[in-house]
Design a protein around this motif. Structure first.
Motif, PDB file in Angstrom:
ATOM      1  N   ARG A  92       7.378 -17.164 -41.194  1.00 25.27           N
ATOM      2  CA  ARG A  92       8.257 -17.387 -40.041  1.00 25.27           C
ATOM      3  C   ARG A  92       7.450 -17.886 -38.842  1.00 25.27           C
ATOM      4  O   ARG A  92       7.904 -18.776 -38.109  1.00 25.27           O
ATOM      5  N   VAL A  93       6.258 -17.320 -38.634  1.00 24.42           N
ATOM      6  CA  VAL A  93       5.421 -17.739 -37.510  1.00 24.42           C
ATOM      7  C   VAL A  93       5.022 -19.204 -37.646  1.00 24.42           C
ATOM      8  O   VAL A  93       5.062 -19.966 -36.674  1.00 24.42           O
ATOM      9  N   ILE A  94       4.649 -19.619 -38.848  1.00 22.41           N
ATOM     10  CA  ILE A  94       4.240 -21.010 -39.049  1.00 22.41           C
ATOM     11  C   ILE A  94       5.408 -21.951 -38.812  1.00 22.41           C
ATOM     12  O   ILE A  94       5.266 -22.996 -38.153  1.00 22.41           O
ATOM     13  N   LYS A  95       6.569 -21.616 -39.318  1.00 24.01           N
ATOM     14  CA  LYS A  95       7.734 -22.478 -39.115  1.00 24.01           C
ATOM     15  C   LYS A  95       8.106 -22.575 -37.640  1.00 24.01           C
ATOM     16  O   LYS A  95       8.425 -23.662 -37.137  1.00 24.01           O
ATOM     17  N   ILE A  96       8.058 -21.445 -36.942  1.00 23.80           N
ATOM     18  CA  ILE A  96       8.376 -21.462 -35.514  1.00 23.80           C
ATOM     19  C   ILE A  96       7.376 -22.329 -34.746  1.00 23.80           C
ATOM     20  O   ILE A  96       7.749 -23.096 -33.847  1.00 23.80           O
ATOM     21  N   SER A  97       6.094 -22.236 -35.102  1.00 22.93           N
ATOM     22  CA  SER A  97       5.079 -23.037 -34.406  1.00 22.93           C
ATOM     23  C   SER A  97       5.280 -24.524 -34.659  1.00 22.93           C
ATOM     24  O   SER A  97       5.108 -25.348 -33.747  1.00 22.93           O
ATOM     25  N   VAL A  98       5.659 -24.896 -35.891  1.00 22.77           N
ATOM     26  CA  VAL A  98       5.907 -26.305 -36.191  1.00 22.77           C
ATOM     27  C   VAL A  98       7.110 -26.823 -35.408  1.00 22.77           C
ATOM     28  O   VAL A  98       7.065 -27.903 -34.796  1.00 22.77           O
ATOM     29  N   ILE A  99       8.192 -26.051 -35.400  1.00 21.64           N
ATOM     30  CA  ILE A  99       9.399 -26.467 -34.672  1.00 21.64           C
ATOM     31  C   ILE A  99       9.131 -26.524 -33.176  1.00 21.64           C
ATOM     32  O   ILE A  99       9.575 -27.446 -32.479  1.00 21.64           O
ATOM     33  N   PHE A 100       8.393 -25.553 -32.663  1.00 22.52           N
ATOM     34  CA  PHE A 100       8.110 -25.518 -31.229  1.00 22.52           C
ATOM     35  C   PHE A 100       7.294 -26.735 -30.801  1.00 22.52           C
ATOM     36  O   PHE A 100       7.527 -27.298 -29.722  1.00 22.52           O
ATOM     37  N   THR A 101       6.332 -27.156 -31.616  1.00 22.99           N
ATOM     38  CA  THR A 101       5.524 -28.330 -31.261  1.00 22.99           C
ATOM     39  C   THR A 101       6.387 -29.580 -31.181  1.00 22.99           C
ATOM     40  O   THR A 101       6.232 -30.401 -30.261  1.00 22.99           O
ATOM     41  N   PHE A 102       7.323 -29.739 -32.123  1.00 23.62           N
ATOM     42  CA  PHE A 102       8.239 -30.886 -32.075  1.00 23.62           C
ATOM     43  C   PHE A 102       9.098 -30.834 -30.805  1.00 23.62           C
ATOM     44  O   PHE A 102       9.244 -31.839 -30.093  1.00 23.62           O
ATOM     45  N   TYR A 142       5.416 -35.670 -39.899  1.00 20.81           N
ATOM     46  CA  TYR A 142       4.345 -34.798 -40.366  1.00 20.81           C
ATOM     47  C   TYR A 142       4.898 -33.437 -40.805  1.00 20.81           C
ATOM     48  O   TYR A 142       4.522 -32.900 -41.858  1.00 20.81           O
ATOM     49  N   ALA A 143       5.810 -32.871 -39.999  1.00 27.52           N
ATOM     50  CA  ALA A 143       6.396 -31.575 -40.335  1.00 27.52           C
ATOM     51  C   ALA A 143       7.224 -31.653 -41.613  1.00 27.52           C
ATOM     52  O   ALA A 143       7.210 -30.725 -42.435  1.00 27.52           O
ATOM     53  N   TYR A 144       7.946 -32.764 -41.800  1.00 23.39           N
ATOM     54  CA  TYR A 144       8.740 -32.932 -43.017  1.00 23.39           C
ATOM     55  C   TYR A 144       7.844 -32.968 -44.252  1.00 23.39           C
ATOM     56  O   TYR A 144       8.188 -32.413 -45.304  1.00 23.39           O
ATOM     57  N   GLY A 145       6.675 -33.599 -44.119  1.00 26.98           N
ATOM     58  CA  GLY A 145       5.775 -33.686 -45.262  1.00 26.98           C
ATOM     59  C   GLY A 145       5.100 -32.373 -45.618  1.00 26.98           C
ATOM     60  O   GLY A 145       4.829 -32.110 -46.789  1.00 26.98           O
ATOM     61  N   LEU A 146       4.808 -31.543 -44.624  1.00 21.80           N
ATOM     62  CA  LEU A 146       4.098 -30.290 -44.907  1.00 21.80           C
ATOM     63  C   LEU A 146       5.026 -29.096 -45.083  1.00 21.80           C
ATOM     64  O   LEU A 146       4.549 -28.003 -45.381  1.00 21.80           O
ATOM     65  N   TRP A 147       6.322 -29.292 -44.866  1.00 18.40           N
ATOM     66  CA  TRP A 147       7.241 -28.143 -44.914  1.00 18.40           C
ATOM     67  C   TRP A 147       7.191 -27.416 -46.250  1.00 18.40           C
ATOM     68  O   TRP A 147       7.257 -26.178 -46.293  1.00 18.40           O
ATOM     69  N   ASP A 202       4.699 -26.996 -48.118  1.00 19.84           N
ATOM     70  CA  ASP A 202       3.439 -26.274 -48.293  1.00 19.84           C
ATOM     71  C   ASP A 202       3.340 -25.053 -47.390  1.00 19.84           C
ATOM     72  O   ASP A 202       2.326 -24.348 -47.431  1.00 19.84           O
ATOM     73  N   ILE A 203       4.351 -24.798 -46.587  1.00 16.27           N
ATOM     74  CA  ILE A 203       4.291 -23.665 -45.661  1.00 16.27           C
ATOM     75  C   ILE A 203       4.181 -22.325 -46.394  1.00 16.27           C
ATOM     76  O   ILE A 203       3.432 -21.443 -45.947  1.00 16.27           O
ATOM     77  N   PRO A 204       4.880 -22.098 -47.517  1.00 15.08           N
ATOM     78  CA  PRO A 204       4.703 -20.806 -48.202  1.00 15.08           C
ATOM     79  C   PRO A 204       3.259 -20.526 -48.619  1.00 15.08           C
ATOM     80  O   PRO A 204       2.781 -19.396 -48.492  1.00 15.08           O
ATOM     81  N   PHE A 205       2.559 -21.571 -49.106  1.00 14.68           N
ATOM     82  CA  PHE A 205       1.153 -21.359 -49.473  1.00 14.68           C
ATOM     83  C   PHE A 205       0.315 -21.076 -48.236  1.00 14.68           C
ATOM     84  O   PHE A 205      -0.573 -20.204 -48.246  1.00 14.68           O
ATOM     85  N   ALA A 206       0.571 -21.809 -47.136  1.00 10.54           N
ATOM     86  CA  ALA A 206      -0.158 -21.558 -45.893  1.00 10.54           C
ATOM     87  C   ALA A 206       0.115 -20.147 -45.384  1.00 10.54           C
ATOM     88  O   ALA A 206      -0.784 -19.468 -44.868  1.00 10.54           O
ATOM     89  N   ALA A 207       1.354 -19.696 -45.542  1.00 11.43           N
ATOM     90  CA  ALA A 207       1.694 -18.339 -45.107  1.00 11.43           C
ATOM     91  C   ALA A 207       0.965 -17.296 -45.943  1.00 11.43           C
ATOM     92  O   ALA A 207       0.499 -16.274 -45.410  1.00 11.43           O
TER      93      ALA A 207
END
Length: 372
Positions: free
Chosen positions: A173-183, A227-232, A234-239
């Motif tokens: 959740r933290v990673i997704k929020i950070s990606v959305i917030f940057t956009f 960029y966010a669409y391409g890495l979305w 992979d977020i579970p592995f990053a988490a």
């Protein structure tokens, strides 16, 4: 049950990259190393043995020249900083004497005798008043800064503990929020730039049109969206990786001691570097004349002052980067030990933490100075 579901999710996430991770780790291990892995499909242990790689020498100081250069420059900074108080005192007293001279009676001569023939000793009293005011003001400023720094350290400690818990439980959740917030940040900057843009006012005050800058922010937002669409995916592995890292840090809380102490060390070095800068500027004659006469100084002096500013800026960044990277290398070494020898990195001040800090400040210190 939630913990079991979380564990199964981690196994499914890392299943496809398990063997790739071992193949990438081969080049970093010693010859004839053997690693046992757990296959998440059939729950069987598999052993991987290879002879690739080379033994790294131990007890060797790396990049010694850069370590010597960094320490030598610090010695120069600390020695020259000792002269700053006398230079500042001389500069303040010089201004007081000058102002006091112009405030004397028009008939007074250069020997400090007034028009009636009596000795005028007001300069000494005014000098003492200025010196006392400078000391009191410096003490008040330093006390306020020290109190604010201590309060900030306490607040940051509490926020860090809360962040550790939240990151471990809600890493994805933290990673997704950070990606959305940057956009949204890029888009918000673009909108704010357009709202603040007023062509009539800009023309009246001699400003410029902000529309091109807003377009730049929108373009950056569009690129980041791609960029966010391409890495979305992979977020579970990053988490999972982030959660694992937090787990390792929580098992070795001693690394946070270095993380909290390093900004304080950096704060002290910044003060010392500023004092050293004042000393060099005083020796170059910056404080010998008033503001109006400064523009009449020679080109060589102005060039020396400019070079001094540049060198001290490099020194400031170099020192701060070295202090920060010592902490980074200490944490990295501790986590590396935690991966391969968990028993050595399972307490607050474990041997892994202390050994990693020792390597960062001795054998690898030259490499840290070089990289910084």
């Amino acid at each position: 049950n939630l913990q079991k579901d979380h564990t199964r999710t981690l196994l499914r996430t890392t299943r496809t990259t398990n063997k790739q991770m071992f193949s990438q780790a081969k080049s970093f291990l010693a010859p004839e190393a053997t690693v046992t892995s757990l296959d998440s499909d059939d729950k069987t242990e598999n052993e991987y043995t290879w002879t690739k790689g080379e033994v790294q020498p131990s007890g060797v100081y790396r990049d010694v020249k850069f370590a010597i250069a960094f320490l030598a420059h610090l010695v120069i900074i600390f020695i020259t900083a000792m002269f700053a108080p006398s230079i500042v005192k001389k500069a303040f007293l010089g201004v007081t004497e000058e102002n006091s001279y112009y405030n004397q009676d028009a008939n007074a001569d250069s020997n400090n005798f007034d028009g009636d023939g009596y000795y005028n000793d007001n300069d000494e009293g005014e000098n003492l008043d200025v010196e006392s005011a400078v000391k009191k003001g410096s003490a008040i400023i330093l006390g306020a800064v020290a109190g604010f720094t201590f309060l900030s350290a306490l607040v940051s400690l509490g926020l860090t503990l809360v962040a550790l818990y939240y990151l471990q439980m809600h890493a994805e959740r933290v990673i997704k929020i950070s990606v959305i917030f940057t956009f949204l940040w890029f888009i918000g900057l673009g909108v704010l730039t357009l709202v603040m843009d007023n062509s009539d006012a800009a023309g009246y005050y001699g400003g410029v049109d902000n529309t091109p800058l807003a377009v730049v922010f929108f373009v950056l937002g569009a690129f980041y969206a791609c960029y966010a669409y391409g890495l979305w995916k992979d977020i579970p592995f990053a988490a999972a990786t982030l959660s694992t890292g937090v787990t390792a840090c929580r098992g070795n809380l001693g690394v946070f001691a270095f993380a909290f102490v390093s900004p304080m060390i950096n704060f002290v070095t910044v003060i010392v570097q500023f004092m050293s800068l004042v000393s060099f500027l005083g020796w170059l004659g910056l404080f010998d004349s008033n503001l109006d006469d400064y523009h009449e100084t020679s080109g060589a002096v102005q060039f020396g002052i400019s070079v001094t500013y540049i060198l001290f800026l490099v020194s400031l960044y170099w020192t701060s980067e070295v202090i920060k990277n010592i902490t980074t290398v200490t944490v990295s070494g501790t986590i590396g030990t935690w991966w391969y020898s968990p028993s050595e990195a399972s307490s607050c001040c474990s041997s892994a933490v202390m050994d990693s800090f020792k390597r960062a400040t001795t054998y690898s210190f030259g490499s840290i100075c070089f990289g910084s």
